[in-house]
Motif scaffolding. Structure first.
Motif, PDB file in Angstrom:
ATOM      1  N   PHE A   1       0.266  12.901   2.997  1.00 41.28           N
ATOM      2  CA  PHE A   1      -0.009  11.567   3.513  1.00 41.28           C
ATOM      3  C   PHE A   1      -0.284  10.658   2.324  1.00 41.28           C
ATOM      4  O   PHE A   1      -1.218  10.895   1.550  1.00 41.28           O
ATOM      5  CB  PHE A   1      -1.188  11.598   4.485  1.00 41.28           C
ATOM      6  N   LEU A   2       0.552   9.631   2.196  1.00 45.94           N
ATOM      7  CA  LEU A   2       0.545   8.773   1.016  1.00 45.94           C
ATOM      8  C   LEU A   2       0.232   7.340   1.427  1.00 45.94           C
ATOM      9  O   LEU A   2       0.882   6.783   2.322  1.00 45.94           O
ATOM     10  CB  LEU A   2       1.908   8.831   0.326  1.00 45.94           C
ATOM     11  N   GLY A   3      -0.743   6.723   0.760  1.00 41.77           N
ATOM     12  CA  GLY A   3      -1.133   5.360   1.083  1.00 41.77           C
ATOM     13  C   GLY A   3      -0.430   4.337   0.208  1.00 41.77           C
ATOM     14  O   GLY A   3      -0.323   4.512  -1.009  1.00 41.77           O
ATOM     15  N   PHE A   4       0.068   3.262   0.851  1.00 42.31           N
ATOM     16  CA  PHE A   4       0.758   2.181   0.141  1.00 42.31           C
ATOM     17  C   PHE A   4       0.354   0.840   0.759  1.00 42.31           C
ATOM     18  O   PHE A   4      -0.040   0.778   1.931  1.00 42.31           O
ATOM     19  CB  PHE A   4       2.277   2.317   0.268  1.00 42.31           C
ATOM     20  N   PRO A   5       0.482  -0.263   0.005  1.00 42.68           N
ATOM     21  CA  PRO A   5       0.347  -1.585   0.621  1.00 42.68           C
ATOM     22  C   PRO A   5       1.404  -1.757   1.711  1.00 42.68           C
ATOM     23  O   PRO A   5       2.530  -1.257   1.581  1.00 42.68           O
ATOM     24  CB  PRO A   5       0.594  -2.541  -0.553  1.00 42.68           C
ATOM     25  N   ALA A   6       1.058  -2.468   2.772  1.00 44.44           N
ATOM     26  CA  ALA A   6       1.960  -2.604   3.919  1.00 44.44           C
ATOM     27  C   ALA A   6       3.282  -3.278   3.552  1.00 44.44           C
ATOM     28  O   ALA A   6       4.310  -3.015   4.191  1.00 44.44           O
ATOM     29  CB  ALA A   6       1.267  -3.379   5.040  1.00 44.44           C
ATOM     30  N   GLN A   7       3.277  -4.126   2.524  1.00 48.68           N
ATOM     31  CA  GLN A   7       4.496  -4.828   2.136  1.00 48.68           C
ATOM     32  C   GLN A   7       5.254  -4.112   1.011  1.00 48.68           C
ATOM     33  O   GLN A   7       6.191  -4.673   0.447  1.00 48.68           O
ATOM     34  CB  GLN A   7       4.143  -6.254   1.688  1.00 48.68           C
ATOM     35  N   SER A   8       4.870  -2.902   0.727  1.00 48.08           N
ATOM     36  CA  SER A   8       5.547  -2.142  -0.324  1.00 48.08           C
ATOM     37  C   SER A   8       6.997  -1.873   0.049  1.00 48.08           C
ATOM     38  O   SER A   8       7.323  -1.659   1.223  1.00 48.08           O
ATOM     39  CB  SER A   8       4.826  -0.805  -0.544  1.00 48.08           C
ATOM     40  N   PRO A   9       7.924  -1.907  -0.924  1.00 45.21           N
ATOM     41  CA  PRO A   9       9.329  -1.579  -0.639  1.00 45.21           C
ATOM     42  C   PRO A   9       9.490  -0.197  -0.005  1.00 45.21           C
ATOM     43  O   PRO A   9      10.370   0.002   0.838  1.00 45.21           O
ATOM     44  CB  PRO A   9       9.990  -1.643  -2.018  1.00 45.21           C
TER      45      PRO A   9
ATOM     46  N   VAL B   1       7.323   1.292   1.982  1.00 38.67           N
ATOM     47  CA  VAL B   1       6.912   1.171   3.387  1.00 38.67           C
ATOM     48  C   VAL B   1       8.010   0.512   4.216  1.00 38.67           C
ATOM     49  O   VAL B   1       8.311   0.948   5.323  1.00 38.67           O
ATOM     50  CB  VAL B   1       5.592   0.386   3.498  1.00 38.67           C
ATOM     51  N   ARG B   2       8.606  -0.533   3.685  1.00 34.30           N
ATOM     52  CA  ARG B   2       9.684  -1.193   4.425  1.00 34.30           C
ATOM     53  C   ARG B   2      10.839  -0.234   4.673  1.00 34.30           C
ATOM     54  O   ARG B   2      11.424  -0.209   5.759  1.00 34.30           O
ATOM     55  CB  ARG B   2      10.159  -2.428   3.656  1.00 34.30           C
ATOM     56  N   ALA B   3      11.169   0.570   3.675  1.00 37.42           N
ATOM     57  CA  ALA B   3      12.263   1.529   3.838  1.00 37.42           C
ATOM     58  C   ALA B   3      11.921   2.562   4.900  1.00 37.42           C
ATOM     59  O   ALA B   3      12.763   2.922   5.738  1.00 37.42           O
ATOM     60  CB  ALA B   3      12.562   2.211   2.510  1.00 37.42           C
ATOM     61  N   ALA B   4      10.674   3.058   4.899  1.00 40.64           N
ATOM     62  CA  ALA B   4      10.272   4.064   5.878  1.00 40.64           C
ATOM     63  C   ALA B   4      10.200   3.482   7.273  1.00 40.64           C
ATOM     64  O   ALA B   4      10.535   4.152   8.257  1.00 40.64           O
ATOM     65  CB  ALA B   4       8.921   4.651   5.482  1.00 40.64           C
TER      66      ALA B   4
ATOM     67  N   ILE C   1       7.661  17.520  -4.825  1.00 37.30           N
ATOM     68  CA  ILE C   1       7.620  17.778  -3.385  1.00 37.30           C
ATOM     69  C   ILE C   1       8.709  16.930  -2.747  1.00 37.30           C
ATOM     70  O   ILE C   1       8.688  15.698  -2.842  1.00 37.30           O
ATOM     71  CB  ILE C   1       6.263  17.397  -2.753  1.00 37.30           C
ATOM     72  N   ALA C   2       9.666  17.569  -2.094  1.00 40.69           N
ATOM     73  CA  ALA C   2      10.773  16.856  -1.449  1.00 40.69           C
ATOM     74  C   ALA C   2      10.711  17.079   0.051  1.00 40.69           C
ATOM     75  O   ALA C   2      10.320  18.159   0.524  1.00 40.69           O
ATOM     76  CB  ALA C   2      12.114  17.329  -2.003  1.00 40.69           C
ATOM     77  N   GLY C   3      11.094  16.038   0.799  1.00 42.24           N
ATOM     78  CA  GLY C   3      11.084  16.170   2.253  1.00 42.24           C
ATOM     79  C   GLY C   3      11.530  14.901   2.934  1.00 42.24           C
ATOM     80  O   GLY C   3      12.320  14.125   2.391  1.00 42.24           O
ATOM     81  N   TRP C   4      11.003  14.677   4.131  1.00 39.29           N
ATOM     82  CA  TRP C   4      11.429  13.557   4.975  1.00 39.29           C
ATOM     83  C   TRP C   4      10.254  12.609   5.161  1.00 39.29           C
ATOM     84  O   TRP C   4       9.130  13.023   5.449  1.00 39.29           O
ATOM     85  CB  TRP C   4      11.916  14.095   6.316  1.00 39.29           C
ATOM     86  N   LEU C   5      10.541  11.322   5.009  1.00 39.85           N
ATOM     87  CA  LEU C   5       9.502  10.299   4.963  1.00 39.85           C
ATOM     88  C   LEU C   5       9.485   9.471   6.241  1.00 39.85           C
ATOM     89  O   LEU C   5      10.529   8.990   6.692  1.00 39.85           O
ATOM     90  CB  LEU C   5       9.746   9.381   3.763  1.00 39.85           C
ATOM     91  N   THR C   6       8.303   9.311   6.822  1.00 44.02           N
ATOM     92  CA  THR C   6       8.128   8.464   8.010  1.00 44.02           C
ATOM     93  C   THR C   6       6.841   7.662   7.871  1.00 44.02           C
ATOM     94  O   THR C   6       5.899   8.081   7.177  1.00 44.02           O
ATOM     95  CB  THR C   6       8.047   9.299   9.299  1.00 44.02           C
ATOM     96  N   ALA C   7       6.801   6.514   8.512  1.00 45.23           N
ATOM     97  CA  ALA C   7       5.589   5.692   8.543  1.00 45.23           C
ATOM     98  C   ALA C   7       4.692   6.162   9.685  1.00 45.23           C
ATOM     99  O   ALA C   7       5.176   6.547  10.754  1.00 45.23           O
ATOM    100  CB  ALA C   7       5.948   4.222   8.720  1.00 45.23           C
ATOM    101  N   VAL C   8       3.379   6.133   9.444  1.00 47.86           N
ATOM    102  CA  VAL C   8       2.408   6.560  10.454  1.00 47.86           C
ATOM    103  C   VAL C   8       1.446   5.407  10.701  1.00 47.86           C
ATOM    104  O   VAL C   8       0.396   5.306  10.051  1.00 47.86           O
ATOM    105  CB  VAL C   8       1.645   7.811  10.010  1.00 47.86           C
ATOM    106  N   PRO C   9       1.767   4.510  11.625  1.00 47.88           N
ATOM    107  CA  PRO C   9       0.890   3.356  11.879  1.00 47.88           C
ATOM    108  C   PRO C   9      -0.468   3.802  12.413  1.00 47.88           C
ATOM    109  O   PRO C   9      -0.605   4.827  13.081  1.00 47.88           O
ATOM    110  CB  PRO C   9       1.661   2.558  12.937  1.00 47.88           C
ATOM    111  N   GLY C  10      -1.490   3.024  12.083  1.00 48.07           N
ATOM    112  CA  GLY C  10      -2.812   3.261  12.644  1.00 48.07           C
ATOM    113  C   GLY C  10      -3.713   4.157  11.828  1.00 48.07           C
ATOM    114  O   GLY C  10      -4.899   4.298  12.162  1.00 48.07           O
TER     115      GLY C  10
END
Length: 233
Positions: A47-55, A57-60, A92-101
């Protein structure tokens, strides 16, 4: 020795620098790819934290389902001044998804489902199965390692140099004038790795194992006392 999975888990949960690489995604500033928080879930996902407007995050957010692949690359640098300071890298390689909330307002938590992992460090290169990564735990000294190494180097340099007496045939001379400089370069529950520097930049590593794995800083103090006592005999 610590297992490859434990070493990888330790690097992931450490403060080492990391970048999240997404195929096809380019950014203006490299730090836009650096998560400001990271943790491991019970199933071994990151679980990786980023600013909401990060590129990133937009991609995910725009990706459909789990179609977005990504790689987290971690670089481990020795916290003391020593030749060849990069101690290792984990991937670490895998699949990226956004987790709102899961994050504070203005932030977004991304989930990297672990598909494959590997570590290339002072022990060598090894691949890590996702199940082994999930079940591993970080080294108990990891949170204090940098501070402990810096303390050993700055406050106990003379005692560190005496460890050359334990090198056997590698130690050319036991006299203080001929001893190579000794810099503590890595520490874990099983032992201490020291980089001996001979003359200019020639150097080699030696590993000093503790009689028993240590569980905390108190146990480490006892183990180090035993090690220094052995070197002084």
């Amino acid at each position: 020795m610590p297992s490859a999975a434990e070493r990888t888990r330790t690097l992931v949960q450490s403060t080492c620098s990391a970048v999240l690489l997404v195929p096809g995604l380019s950014v203006i500033h490299p730090d836009q790819l650096m998560p400001d928080s990271r943790s491991v879930g019970p199933e071994g996902d990151l679980f990786l934290g980023f600013p909401a407007q990060s590129p990133v995050v937009r991609a995910a957010t725009r990706a459909q389902g789990d179609e977005l692949t990504a790689v987290l690359e971690i670089t481990d640098v020795a916290p003391v001044s020593v030749p060849h300071r990069i101690r290792g890298r984990a991937r670490i390689a895998g699949w990226l998804t956004a987790v709102p909330g899961l994050a504070q307002p203005g932030r977004m938590m991304l989930r990297l489902e672990t598909g494959e992992a590997s570590v290339d460090d002072l022990w060598g290169f090894e691949e890590v199965e996702p199940e082994d990564f999930r079940d591993a735990v970080a080294d108990p000294l990891a949170d204090h390692e940098a501070e402990l190494l810096q303390h050993l180097h700055s406050a106990h340099g003379d005692r560190m140099a005496t460890l050359s007496a334990l090198l056997g045939d590698r130690a050319e001379c036991g006299c203080a004038e001929q001893r190579p400089a000794a810099v503590p370069v890595a520490l874990d529950r099983f032992g201490l790795r020291v980089r001996f520097i001979e003359g200019g930049s020639a150097c080699f590593d030696a590993r000093f194992e503790f009689p028993d794995p240590v569980r905390d800083v108190t146990g480490l103090r006892r183990a180090m006392h035993t090690l220094f006592e052995a070197a002084s005999c």
